[in-house]
Design a protein around this motif. Sequence first.
Motif, mmCIF file in Angstrom:
data_model
loop_
_atom_site.group_PDB
_atom_site.id
_atom_site.type_symbol
_atom_site.label_atom_id
_atom_site.label_comp_id
_atom_site.label_asym_id
_atom_site.label_seq_id
_atom_site.Cartn_x
_atom_site.Cartn_y
_atom_site.Cartn_z
ATOM 1 N N ALA A 157 47.468 18.493 -3.939
ATOM 2 C CA ALA A 157 47.428 17.274 -3.131
ATOM 3 C C ALA A 157 48.207 16.148 -3.809
ATOM 4 O O ALA A 157 48.937 15.397 -3.145
ATOM 5 N N VAL A 158 48.079 16.026 -5.120
ATOM 6 C CA VAL A 158 48.847 15.019 -5.866
ATOM 7 C C VAL A 158 50.334 15.297 -5.703
ATOM 8 O O VAL A 158 51.124 14.399 -5.394
ATOM 9 N N LYS A 159 50.711 16.543 -5.884
ATOM 10 C CA LYS A 159 52.121 16.953 -5.772
ATOM 11 C C LYS A 159 52.706 16.613 -4.406
ATOM 12 O O LYS A 159 53.877 16.259 -4.289
ATOM 13 N N HIS A 160 51.876 16.674 -3.371
ATOM 14 C CA HIS A 160 52.352 16.450 -2.010
ATOM 15 C C HIS A 160 52.087 15.037 -1.486
ATOM 16 O O HIS A 160 52.303 14.757 -0.310
ATOM 17 N N GLY A 161 51.602 14.135 -2.352
ATOM 18 C CA GLY A 161 51.525 12.729 -1.968
ATOM 19 C C GLY A 161 50.294 12.284 -1.207
ATOM 20 O O GLY A 161 50.333 11.275 -0.507
ATOM 21 N N TRP A 162 49.180 12.976 -1.351
ATOM 22 C CA TRP A 162 47.933 12.541 -0.734
ATOM 23 C C TRP A 162 47.309 11.437 -1.590
ATOM 24 O O TRP A 162 47.384 11.473 -2.812
ATOM 25 N N ALA A 163 46.664 10.463 -0.949
ATOM 26 C CA ALA A 163 46.029 9.360 -1.682
ATOM 27 C C ALA A 163 44.665 9.752 -2.226
ATOM 28 O O ALA A 163 44.256 9.273 -3.287
ATOM 29 N N GLY A 164 43.949 10.591 -1.483
ATOM 30 C CA GLY A 164 42.619 10.945 -1.955
ATOM 31 C C GLY A 164 41.856 11.825 -0.995
ATOM 32 O O GLY A 164 42.359 12.242 0.053
ATOM 33 N N GLU A 195 51.840 11.813 2.479
ATOM 34 C CA GLU A 195 52.335 10.507 2.915
ATOM 35 C C GLU A 195 51.296 9.405 2.729
ATOM 36 O O GLU A 195 51.155 8.522 3.571
ATOM 37 N N GLY A 196 50.534 9.475 1.626
ATOM 38 C CA GLY A 196 49.556 8.433 1.338
ATOM 39 C C GLY A 196 48.290 8.486 2.169
ATOM 40 O O GLY A 196 47.505 7.537 2.179
ATOM 41 N N ARG A 197 48.056 9.593 2.849
ATOM 42 C CA ARG A 197 46.852 9.718 3.676
ATOM 43 C C ARG A 197 45.663 10.213 2.863
ATOM 44 O O ARG A 197 45.794 10.616 1.717
ATOM 45 N N SER A 219 39.230 26.616 3.439
ATOM 46 C CA SER A 219 40.528 27.126 3.879
ATOM 47 C C SER A 219 41.419 26.021 4.424
ATOM 48 O O SER A 219 42.606 25.928 4.073
ATOM 49 N N ARG A 220 40.877 25.179 5.281
ATOM 50 C CA ARG A 220 41.675 24.105 5.891
ATOM 51 C C ARG A 220 42.027 23.020 4.872
ATOM 52 O O ARG A 220 43.110 22.439 4.923
ATOM 53 N N VAL A 221 41.131 22.735 3.950
ATOM 54 C CA VAL A 221 41.395 21.746 2.897
ATOM 55 C C VAL A 221 42.570 22.222 2.056
ATOM 56 O O VAL A 221 43.502 21.451 1.761
ATOM 57 N N ARG A 222 42.540 23.461 1.695
ATOM 58 C CA ARG A 222 43.621 24.052 0.888
ATOM 59 C C ARG A 222 44.952 23.973 1.618
ATOM 60 O O ARG A 222 45.979 23.618 1.040
ATOM 61 N N GLU A 223 44.952 24.313 2.916
ATOM 62 C CA GLU A 223 46.175 24.258 3.709
ATOM 63 C C GLU A 223 46.726 22.834 3.784
ATOM 64 O O GLU A 223 47.927 22.613 3.609
ATOM 65 N N LEU A 224 45.860 21.870 4.046
ATOM 66 C CA LEU A 224 46.302 20.479 4.163
ATOM 67 C C LEU A 224 46.891 19.956 2.865
ATOM 68 O O LEU A 224 47.889 19.235 2.876
ATOM 69 N N ALA A 225 46.276 20.286 1.747
ATOM 70 C CA ALA A 225 46.755 19.795 0.450
ATOM 71 C C ALA A 225 48.172 20.256 0.151
ATOM 72 O O ALA A 225 48.864 19.635 -0.656
ATOM 73 N N PHE A 251 41.347 3.751 -3.582
ATOM 74 C CA PHE A 251 42.381 4.383 -2.773
ATOM 75 C C PHE A 251 42.159 4.047 -1.311
ATOM 76 O O PHE A 251 41.069 3.661 -0.900
ATOM 77 N N ALA A 252 43.217 4.172 -0.551
ATOM 78 C CA ALA A 252 43.163 3.872 0.879
ATOM 79 C C ALA A 252 44.248 4.649 1.592
ATOM 80 O O ALA A 252 45.253 5.033 0.995
ATOM 81 N N GLY A 253 44.035 4.861 2.878
ATOM 82 C CA GLY A 253 45.048 5.509 3.699
ATOM 83 C C GLY A 253 44.459 5.980 5.005
ATOM 84 O O GLY A 253 43.235 6.000 5.181
ATOM 85 N N PRO A 254 45.335 6.361 5.930
ATOM 86 C CA PRO A 254 44.859 6.910 7.207
ATOM 87 C C PRO A 254 44.211 8.280 6.988
ATOM 88 O O PRO A 254 44.633 9.044 6.126
ATOM 89 N N ALA A 255 43.203 8.550 7.784
ATOM 90 C CA ALA A 255 42.411 9.770 7.642
ATOM 91 C C ALA A 255 43.035 10.957 8.366
ATOM 92 O O ALA A 255 43.512 10.839 9.492
#
Length: 158
Positions: free
Chosen positions: A81-88, A56-58, A45-51, A31-35
């Motif tokens: 995170a999968v549902k919202h389009g995160w790469a990894g 957008e592939g980040r 808490s912040r990980v959960r919020e971001l997911a 996988f790859a993407g901007p951080a």
Amino acid sequence: MTWTTPDLCDQFPDVQVAEPVFRSFGGQARFAGPAVTVHCLNDNSRVRELAATPGEGRVIVVDGGGSLRRALLGDMIAANAVKHGWAGFLIFGCVRDVEILSTLPLGVLALAAHPMKTDRRDLGEVDVPVAFAGVSVAPGDWIYADANGVIVARTRLL
């Protein structure tokens, strides 16, 4: 994706290469993407919020201080995170629910598995520079990860 991290290192020798401390737990080996960076200790808490935001592939890069005391990612946050389009995820810490993580179309690299969830105390910082495993990652840096390792580039390589 047809790239490999060895090929990228050969072509771009100035990239940063993480120390080989990460294990793959996700269903997506490459996988790859901007951080998007998170700094937190035993509180996801912040990980959960971001997911729950558009990925957008980040890649969510989590500096958990290398703690082996709590899991910063589990199946529910990963599925979101999968549902919202995160790469990894690249996590300098632990994950749990590894049997389910391995079935998700998501890259997940972490130090280890740990069954204990975090205490959510609404702590942590997002979009701050982080450093671990011999690399420094700023928000927007590019993460490239596969079975060979993890590299960090200041700009998109491909």
